[in-house]
Design a protein around this motif. Structure first.
Motif, PDB file in Angstrom:
ATOM      1  N   UNK A 126      14.287   8.668 -45.898  1.00  0.00           N
ATOM      2  CA  UNK A 126      14.900   8.230 -44.639  1.00  0.00           C
ATOM      3  C   UNK A 126      15.569   6.871 -44.819  1.00  0.00           C
ATOM      4  N   UNK A 127      14.866   5.966 -45.491  1.00  0.00           N
ATOM      5  CA  UNK A 127      15.448   4.650 -45.747  1.00  0.00           C
ATOM      6  C   UNK A 127      16.701   4.768 -46.611  1.00  0.00           C
ATOM      7  N   UNK A 128      16.659   5.649 -47.609  1.00  0.00           N
ATOM      8  CA  UNK A 128      17.806   5.821 -48.501  1.00  0.00           C
ATOM      9  C   UNK A 128      19.035   6.253 -47.719  1.00  0.00           C
ATOM     10  N   UNK A 129      18.855   7.170 -46.767  1.00  0.00           N
ATOM     11  CA  UNK A 129      19.994   7.626 -45.965  1.00  0.00           C
ATOM     12  C   UNK A 129      20.601   6.473 -45.174  1.00  0.00           C
ATOM     13  N   UNK A 130      19.732   5.660 -44.568  1.00  0.00           N
ATOM     14  CA  UNK A 130      20.240   4.549 -43.758  1.00  0.00           C
ATOM     15  C   UNK A 130      20.877   3.475 -44.628  1.00  0.00           C
ATOM     16  N   UNK A 135      10.126   2.579 -39.354  1.00  0.00           N
ATOM     17  CA  UNK A 135      11.169   3.159 -40.204  1.00  0.00           C
ATOM     18  C   UNK A 135      11.485   4.576 -39.738  1.00  0.00           C
ATOM     19  N   UNK A 136      10.438   5.360 -39.504  1.00  0.00           N
ATOM     20  CA  UNK A 136      10.638   6.754 -39.095  1.00  0.00           C
ATOM     21  C   UNK A 136      11.320   6.822 -37.731  1.00  0.00           C
ATOM     22  N   UNK A 137      10.839   6.026 -36.781  1.00  0.00           N
ATOM     23  CA  UNK A 137      11.429   6.044 -35.441  1.00  0.00           C
ATOM     24  C   UNK A 137      12.879   5.559 -35.469  1.00  0.00           C
ATOM     25  N   UNK A 161      14.987   8.439 -36.818  1.00  0.00           N
ATOM     26  CA  UNK A 161      15.166   9.520 -35.840  1.00  0.00           C
ATOM     27  C   UNK A 161      16.225   9.144 -34.814  1.00  0.00           C
ATOM     28  N   UNK A 162      16.270   7.870 -34.446  1.00  0.00           N
ATOM     29  CA  UNK A 162      17.267   7.442 -33.455  1.00  0.00           C
ATOM     30  C   UNK A 162      18.650   7.226 -34.076  1.00  0.00           C
ATOM     31  N   UNK A 163      18.718   6.708 -35.316  1.00  0.00           N
ATOM     32  CA  UNK A 163      20.010   6.359 -35.915  1.00  0.00           C
ATOM     33  C   UNK A 163      20.720   7.544 -36.571  1.00  0.00           C
ATOM     34  N   UNK A 201      19.038  -2.206 -35.031  1.00  0.00           N
ATOM     35  CA  UNK A 201      20.124  -1.333 -34.580  1.00  0.00           C
ATOM     36  C   UNK A 201      19.613  -0.197 -33.691  1.00  0.00           C
ATOM     37  N   UNK A 202      18.394   0.251 -33.952  1.00  0.00           N
ATOM     38  CA  UNK A 202      17.861   1.384 -33.205  1.00  0.00           C
ATOM     39  C   UNK A 202      17.241   0.980 -31.880  1.00  0.00           C
TER      40      UNK A 202
END
Length: 456
Positions: free
Chosen positions: A59-63, A374-376, A379-381, A79-80
């Protein structure tokens, strides 16, 4: 003075920084705790913890690939959910790392002082000064140093894995094949489901530290490609090192000989090497553990300085720390991170009654809070990244069900902690510290919008 970082890190630097930060004394000294609780079934606990780590890092890698930022998860929380979230996540992580740095320097200096018969503060001071020089160098020089520094302990683990496999199959000189005899003697789940649950608490945070890769990605030459390759490589290497080492220990040592270790001589790694008749096994492991602690400390000092720099650019820390020198190094952020690291070392020796225990108890709980955010944030971004066209080919799998499943697993960790005396103490300490940080963030950012500089 300027206010921009350089881009001198390569994929191999990022990979080794992740390894350097995540592989510390916990692997060499703490492995026996989980094995003692669950027996061979501890492998299940490591696989679950590893799977959670893989998902969070993906998830972090995608962001990061979509919006590179040295603030990493703090920036994405901002940002989220707004400025309060970025402030809270950033300072909670910075505080947690300062505590860990103090523990690591203290542990390494205790080992080194024993070699030379000197006071522990001497090697601690030398280490701090040395790391200051390394972290004040241009980022490419830092990356090259950390690459070779971390490579030493990686090589030691690889040698251990090779020796262990040869011992298991009976190809090591002077030894018969061990096979599964030690597992057969106690069974795979000697302490039942409760033992596995207890082991989960011991290994849940084994892979913590690898998130440093995402902070360093902002100074890589090609963040989109580098972060994906580095995270993928670091995750699977760490999984092999941890799970492979634990599996070999289970196969090679009788269950009643495996326990938590307070010194290198008691480490399961040392016991395995002694069975292989490796001369000076305890000394070898002392060297490896000291290097592991110092390498992790060096990488975490780097991560803390970059995180402080990013927070300063987003009005979450004094603007004084947002400046860099001609080489793109945030000198002021480096120096203050080193200073507080040394304060943490001093606290280890001063050890005011109850305070240090309370603070160190918070580490696990703070990490859970950060991973949850990080997970939340993801999910929002994620829908925003898709809608804006910022999304790259670096993506998390199974949106949205897998992120939610990962969050539920973290909830399971918290539930287990509630039924454990030590776990409850960790959660209470973390709740107090994170709660104070959140209150401060609401006061600092009351009525204010996030600074554009905080955005990627």
């Amino acid at each position: 003075m300027s206010n921009t970082l350089n881009s001198g890190l390569q994929t191999r630097h990022l990979t080794m920084m992740g390894l350097g930060s995540a592989i510390g004394a916990g692997l060499f000294l703490g492995t026996g705790v989980g094995i003692q609780a669950a027996g061979p079934a501890v492998i299940i606990a490591y696989v679950i913890a590893g799977a959670v780590t893989v998902c969070i890092m993906r998830m972090l890698a995608e962001m990061v690939a979509s919006r590179p930022s040295s603030g990493s998860f703090a920036t994405y929380a901002d940002q989220a959910f707004g400025a309060w979230a970025g402030f809270s996540v950033g300072w909670a992580y910075w505080f947690m790392q300062v505590l860990i740095i103090g523990v690591e320097i203290t542990g390494a200096s205790a080992i080194i002082s024993g070699w030379f018969g000197i006071a522990p503060w001497i090697p601690a001071l030398i280490a701090v000064v040395f790391f200051a020089a390394i972290n004040l160098a241009a980022v490419r020089g830092f990356g090259e140093f950390e690459f070779w520094f971390a490579l030493i302990k990686v090589a030691a683990i690889v040698v251990f894995l090779v020796v262990g496999v040869l011992m298991v199959v009976g190809l090591f000189p002077g030894m018969d094949a061990v096979g599964f005899s030690n597992i057969d003697a106690v069974g795979f789940v000697p302490n039942g489901i409760g033992g596995i649950a207890t082991a989960m608490l011991a290994v849940a945070f084994a892979f913590g530290g690898i998130e440093l890769v995402t902070i360093a990605a902002a100074e890589s030459e090609n963040p989109q490609e580098a972060v994906s390759a580095a995270i993928r490589s670091a995750i699977w290497r760490i999984a092999v090192f941890y799970i492979g080492s634990v599996l070999l220990i289970i196969l090679l040592l009788p269950y009643d000989q495996i326990a938590g270790a307070d010194s290198a001589a008691e480490s399961p790694f040392t016991l395995v090497l002694q069975r292989a008749n490796v001369s000076g096994a305890a000394t070898i492991m002392e060297v490896v553990i000291a290097l592991a602690l110092l390498s992790a400390c060096n990488a975490q000092l780097y991560g803390n300085s970059r995180l402080l720099y990013s927070m300063a650019r987003g009005n979450d820390a004094p603007a004084y720390f947002a400046k860099t020198n001609e080489a793109g190094v945030p000198v002021r952020a480096v120096l203050v991170s080193i200073f507080f690291g040394f304060v943490s070392v001093a606290m280890q020796w001063w050890n005011p009654p109850g305070l240090l225990t309370f603070l160190l108890n918070a580490v696990g709980g703070i990490l859970i809070a950060i991973w949850t955010m990080v997970i939340l944030s993801y999910i929002r971004l994620h829908p925003q990244l898709v809608a804006s066209g910022e999304i790259t080919n670096v993506r998390m799998w199974g949106y949205p069900w897998l992120p939610w499943a990962t969050l539920a697993t973290l909830g399971g960790f918290i539930t287990l902690m509630l039924f454990d005396d030590g776990g409850r103490a960790e959660l209470l300490s973390a709740l107090v510290i994170v709660g104070v940080i959140v209150v401060v963030s609401l006061i600092v950012h009351r009525g204010k919008a996030s600074a554009p500089a905080h955005m990627a």
